[in-house]
Structures are given as structure tokens and as C-alpha cells.
Design a protein around this motif. Sequence first.
Motif, mmCIF file in Angstrom:
data_model
loop_
_atom_site.group_PDB
_atom_site.id
_atom_site.type_symbol
_atom_site.label_atom_id
_atom_site.label_comp_id
_atom_site.label_asym_id
_atom_site.label_seq_id
_atom_site.Cartn_x
_atom_site.Cartn_y
_atom_site.Cartn_z
ATOM 1 N N LYS A 192 0.859 -1.175 0.000
ATOM 2 C CA LYS A 192 0.000 0.000 0.000
ATOM 3 C C LYS A 192 0.893 1.220 0.000
ATOM 4 O O LYS A 192 1.661 1.441 0.947
ATOM 5 C CB LYS A 192 -0.931 0.015 1.203
ATOM 6 C CG LYS A 192 -1.925 1.150 1.155
ATOM 7 C CD LYS A 192 -2.980 1.031 2.220
ATOM 8 C CE LYS A 192 -4.006 2.130 2.049
ATOM 9 N NZ LYS A 192 -5.070 2.009 3.045
ATOM 10 N N GLU A 244 -2.662 3.836 -3.339
ATOM 11 C CA GLU A 244 -2.701 2.833 -4.399
ATOM 12 C C GLU A 244 -1.980 1.564 -3.958
ATOM 13 O O GLU A 244 -1.144 1.594 -3.052
ATOM 14 C CB GLU A 244 -2.043 3.376 -5.675
ATOM 15 C CG GLU A 244 -2.775 4.544 -6.279
ATOM 16 C CD GLU A 244 -2.069 5.102 -7.503
ATOM 17 O OE1 GLU A 244 -2.759 5.625 -8.371
ATOM 18 O OE2 GLU A 244 -0.829 4.999 -7.577
ATOM 19 N N SER A 284 0.495 -1.666 -5.089
ATOM 20 C CA SER A 284 1.518 -2.072 -6.043
ATOM 21 C C SER A 284 1.881 -3.529 -5.766
ATOM 22 O O SER A 284 2.208 -3.874 -4.621
ATOM 23 C CB SER A 284 2.754 -1.186 -5.883
ATOM 24 O OG SER A 284 3.827 -1.653 -6.661
#
Length: 69
Positions: free
Chosen positions: A10, A15, A17
Motif C-alpha cells: 500500500k 494505491e 503495487s
Amino acid sequence: MGTRVIIYEKLESGELSKLDERSWSEPLLKSLEHANYITIKEIEYEMVEGRLNIDEEVLEILVIASKKP
């Protein structure tokens, strides 16, 4: 044959990844009961939560970086 595990980081932006995806052995999975941190490519991450995705037959682990490289 092991369990497929995907580790997501996070990011500060919120977002996700994808950091890693591989098959884990049973002993490695059992070690999750005793660990709060995981190291990937020499970077330490705190394990925040896990989710068992039945549709995809995968364990997903959410982590946040505990140390910046």
C-alpha cells in the motif's frame, strides 16, 4: 505444489503495487502465524492484513514499507 501468494504494497498515495507473486510451501505459510514483518528484495515491510481470494485461489497479503530504501 504450494499455495499461490501475492504480496501488495500500500503506497502513501493509497494505491496498491504488486511486489511479489509466487508459490509458498506449507511450512512458510505456517510461519505467518509468528511474523509481523516480511523482507522482499532486502526491504522490510510490515504485514497489515491478509485476504483469502477463493475465486482466484490465492492468498493476498497487504504490506506497508517499514524502512525506506
